[in-house]
Design a protein around this motif. Structure first.
Motif, mmCIF file in Angstrom:
data_model
loop_
_atom_site.group_PDB
_atom_site.id
_atom_site.type_symbol
_atom_site.label_atom_id
_atom_site.label_comp_id
_atom_site.label_asym_id
_atom_site.label_seq_id
_atom_site.Cartn_x
_atom_site.Cartn_y
_atom_site.Cartn_z
ATOM 1 N N LEU A 6 0.827 -1.202 0.000
ATOM 2 C CA LEU A 6 0.000 0.000 0.000
ATOM 3 C C LEU A 6 0.866 1.259 0.000
ATOM 4 O O LEU A 6 1.865 1.328 0.725
ATOM 5 C CB LEU A 6 -0.900 0.023 1.235
ATOM 6 C CG LEU A 6 -1.975 -1.050 1.321
ATOM 7 C CD1 LEU A 6 -2.656 -0.988 2.679
ATOM 8 C CD2 LEU A 6 -3.001 -0.877 0.224
ATOM 9 N N THR A 7 0.461 2.240 -0.786
ATOM 10 C CA THR A 7 1.125 3.539 -0.727
ATOM 11 C C THR A 7 0.598 4.271 0.505
ATOM 12 O O THR A 7 -0.397 3.857 1.115
ATOM 13 C CB THR A 7 0.825 4.370 -1.984
ATOM 14 O OG1 THR A 7 -0.581 4.651 -2.023
ATOM 15 C CG2 THR A 7 1.252 3.648 -3.247
ATOM 16 N N ASP A 8 1.246 5.380 0.855
ATOM 17 C CA ASP A 8 0.798 6.157 2.013
ATOM 18 C C ASP A 8 -0.625 6.671 1.811
ATOM 19 O O ASP A 8 -1.439 6.659 2.738
ATOM 20 C CB ASP A 8 1.754 7.326 2.273
ATOM 21 C CG ASP A 8 3.110 6.844 2.773
ATOM 22 O OD1 ASP A 8 3.173 5.735 3.329
ATOM 23 O OD2 ASP A 8 4.086 7.596 2.608
ATOM 24 N N ALA A 9 -0.940 7.125 0.606
ATOM 25 C CA ALA A 9 -2.282 7.638 0.328
ATOM 26 C C ALA A 9 -3.331 6.527 0.441
ATOM 27 O O ALA A 9 -4.418 6.729 0.997
ATOM 28 C CB ALA A 9 -2.326 8.267 -1.066
ATOM 29 N N GLU A 10 -3.011 5.333 -0.082
ATOM 30 C CA GLU A 10 -3.947 4.205 0.012
ATOM 31 C C GLU A 10 -4.137 3.792 1.472
ATOM 32 O O GLU A 10 -5.252 3.477 1.896
ATOM 33 C CB GLU A 10 -3.421 3.022 -0.802
ATOM 34 C CG GLU A 10 -3.444 3.241 -2.294
ATOM 35 C CD GLU A 10 -2.693 2.182 -3.073
ATOM 36 O OE1 GLU A 10 -2.857 2.138 -4.296
ATOM 37 O OE2 GLU A 10 -1.928 1.405 -2.458
ATOM 38 N N TRP A 11 -3.050 3.805 2.238
ATOM 39 C CA TRP A 11 -3.141 3.431 3.646
ATOM 40 C C TRP A 11 -4.026 4.400 4.414
ATOM 41 O O TRP A 11 -4.857 3.981 5.221
ATOM 42 C CB TRP A 11 -1.753 3.353 4.274
ATOM 43 C CG TRP A 11 -1.810 3.118 5.745
ATOM 44 C CD1 TRP A 11 -1.438 3.969 6.718
ATOM 45 C CD2 TRP A 11 -2.327 1.963 6.412
ATOM 46 N NE1 TRP A 11 -1.670 3.421 7.962
ATOM 47 C CE2 TRP A 11 -2.214 2.177 7.791
ATOM 48 C CE3 TRP A 11 -2.873 0.767 5.977
ATOM 49 C CZ2 TRP A 11 -2.622 1.255 8.739
ATOM 50 C CZ3 TRP A 11 -3.278 -0.164 6.925
ATOM 51 C CH2 TRP A 11 -3.147 0.083 8.281
ATOM 52 N N GLU A 12 -3.880 5.692 4.174
ATOM 53 C CA GLU A 12 -4.709 6.686 4.865
ATOM 54 C C GLU A 12 -6.182 6.505 4.508
ATOM 55 O O GLU A 12 -7.058 6.692 5.350
ATOM 56 C CB GLU A 12 -4.240 8.105 4.519
ATOM 57 C CG GLU A 12 -2.932 8.480 5.173
ATOM 58 C CD GLU A 12 -2.947 8.307 6.685
ATOM 59 O OE1 GLU A 12 -3.948 8.673 7.343
ATOM 60 O OE2 GLU A 12 -1.949 7.788 7.223
ATOM 61 N N ARG A 13 -6.446 6.147 3.282
ATOM 62 C CA ARG A 13 -7.831 5.931 2.843
ATOM 63 C C ARG A 13 -8.440 4.700 3.502
ATOM 64 O O ARG A 13 -9.625 4.669 3.810
ATOM 65 C CB ARG A 13 -7.829 5.783 1.319
ATOM 66 C CG ARG A 13 -9.160 5.854 0.682
ATOM 67 C CD ARG A 13 -9.000 5.884 -0.831
ATOM 68 N NE ARG A 13 -10.298 5.840 -1.467
ATOM 69 C CZ ARG A 13 -10.483 5.572 -2.730
ATOM 70 N NH1 ARG A 13 -9.460 5.357 -3.516
ATOM 71 N NH2 ARG A 13 -11.693 5.536 -3.233
ATOM 72 N N LEU A 14 -7.631 3.682 3.735
ATOM 73 C CA LEU A 14 -8.122 2.404 4.257
ATOM 74 C C LEU A 14 -8.138 2.340 5.780
ATOM 75 O O LEU A 14 -8.996 1.659 6.362
ATOM 76 C CB LEU A 14 -7.231 1.265 3.713
ATOM 77 C CG LEU A 14 -7.534 -0.147 4.165
ATOM 78 C CD1 LEU A 14 -8.926 -0.570 3.704
ATOM 79 C CD2 LEU A 14 -6.490 -1.102 3.633
ATOM 80 N N ARG A 15 -7.250 3.047 6.435
ATOM 81 C CA ARG A 15 -7.025 2.904 7.873
ATOM 82 C C ARG A 15 -8.294 2.977 8.722
ATOM 83 O O ARG A 15 -8.496 2.179 9.631
ATOM 84 C CB ARG A 15 -6.044 3.969 8.344
ATOM 85 C CG ARG A 15 -5.810 3.922 9.838
ATOM 86 C CD ARG A 15 -5.089 5.118 10.336
ATOM 87 N NE ARG A 15 -3.698 5.048 9.908
ATOM 88 C CZ ARG A 15 -2.794 5.919 10.278
ATOM 89 N NH1 ARG A 15 -3.118 6.919 11.039
ATOM 90 N NH2 ARG A 15 -1.559 5.794 9.880
ATOM 91 N N SER A 16 -9.169 3.902 8.437
ATOM 92 C CA SER A 16 -10.348 4.100 9.290
ATOM 93 C C SER A 16 -11.352 2.944 9.218
ATOM 94 O O SER A 16 -12.213 2.824 10.079
ATOM 95 C CB SER A 16 -11.047 5.410 8.927
ATOM 96 O OG SER A 16 -11.511 5.351 7.597
ATOM 97 N N PHE A 17 -11.231 2.087 8.209
ATOM 98 C CA PHE A 17 -12.173 0.973 8.064
ATOM 99 C C PHE A 17 -11.717 -0.291 8.781
ATOM 100 O O PHE A 17 -12.483 -1.240 8.901
ATOM 101 C CB PHE A 17 -12.383 0.647 6.576
ATOM 102 C CG PHE A 17 -13.049 1.746 5.813
ATOM 103 C CD1 PHE A 17 -14.407 1.981 5.939
ATOM 104 C CD2 PHE A 17 -12.319 2.558 4.965
ATOM 105 C CE1 PHE A 17 -15.023 2.996 5.243
ATOM 106 C CE2 PHE A 17 -12.916 3.566 4.249
ATOM 107 C CZ PHE A 17 -14.280 3.791 4.391
ATOM 108 N N LEU A 18 -10.494 -0.329 9.245
ATOM 109 C CA LEU A 18 -9.953 -1.544 9.843
ATOM 110 C C LEU A 18 -10.339 -1.682 11.308
ATOM 111 O O LEU A 18 -10.583 -0.701 11.993
ATOM 112 C CB LEU A 18 -8.424 -1.549 9.703
ATOM 113 C CG LEU A 18 -7.909 -1.578 8.273
ATOM 114 C CD1 LEU A 18 -6.397 -1.453 8.265
ATOM 115 C CD2 LEU A 18 -8.342 -2.843 7.567
ATOM 116 N N LEU A 19 -10.353 -2.919 11.768
ATOM 117 C CA LEU A 19 -10.645 -3.199 13.174
ATOM 118 C C LEU A 19 -9.541 -2.667 14.072
ATOM 119 O O LEU A 19 -8.389 -2.548 13.647
ATOM 120 C CB LEU A 19 -10.734 -4.711 13.390
ATOM 121 C CG LEU A 19 -11.922 -5.433 12.783
ATOM 122 C CD1 LEU A 19 -11.734 -6.927 12.942
ATOM 123 C CD2 LEU A 19 -13.195 -5.005 13.456
ATOM 124 N N VAL A 20 -9.900 -2.389 15.297
ATOM 125 C CA VAL A 20 -8.900 -2.012 16.291
ATOM 126 C C VAL A 20 -8.864 -3.105 17.351
ATOM 127 O O VAL A 20 -9.828 -3.827 17.551
ATOM 128 C CB VAL A 20 -9.214 -0.639 16.939
ATOM 129 C CG1 VAL A 20 -9.080 0.467 15.921
ATOM 130 C CG2 VAL A 20 -10.583 -0.625 17.558
#
Length: 180
Positions: A6-20
């Motif tokens: 993942l690029t940094d931009a893709e990671w920022e887009r995806l991060r909020s959807f992941l489980l904690v």
């Protein structure tokens, strides 16, 4: 960063959807490292135990991957509004089933079925309805499925369990979403 990560931009887009982490089982390994491991496995189709060490322990990546299809409560099953399929599904029982359920469809008539209907004359009945514009949109679905199959783990289905394969297909769909 490796090829396909993942690029940094893709990671920022995806991060909020992941489980904690629920903090009951200790701290979770770096989310990005594990997510890149999942996506590497989806892209290459490698066995879990052969996952490169840079993604962390294979068992950690596998266990996190198992959680993906169970992220939410899901959606209730609903009747589809319409269906578009190719000539292979253009037969009486399929058309009758769709008609009985009230599902609109775009199924082209087979050449032999059309010839048989015309040969019967007035007893052959009227030609089935066919929406050419809706049928043309079927191409979008087929192209999406072909893009999913570019991920080796989706195309070959190495996963034994359905929910793990569902997580694999979900990961491949996420990659398509992130990169379009």
């Amino acid at each position: 960063m490796g090829r396909g990560d993942l690029t940094d931009a893709e990671w920022e887009r995806l991060r909020s959807f992941l489980l904690v982490s629920n903090r009951r089982c200790g701290r979770w390994r770096d989310h990005r490292q594990v997510t890149d491991g999942i996506l590497h496995r989806v892209r290459t189709g490698v066995q879990w135990r052969d996952l490169p060490e840079r993604f962390g322990p294979w068992k950690t990546v596998y266990e996190r991957h198992r959680l993906w299809p169970r992220l939410g409560p899901g959606r209730p099953r609903v009747k589809p509004e319409s269906l578009a399929a190719d000539k292979a599904y253009s037969n009486g029982p399929v058309r009758e089933y769709l008609r009985r359920r009230g599902i609109r469809h775009a199924l082209p008539e087979k050449a032999d079925g059309q010839a048989a209907r015309l040969r019967k004359g007035s007893r052959g009945g009227r030609p089935p309805g066919f929406d050419e514009e809706r049928y043309k949109k079927r191409n979008t679905v087929e192209r999406t499925i072909n893009r999913l199959k570019q991920s080796r783990a989706v195309a070959t289905r190495y996963d034994k369990r359905l929910f793990v394969y569902l997580g694999t297909a979900t990961a491949a769909a996420i990659v398509i979403w992130l990169r379009t």
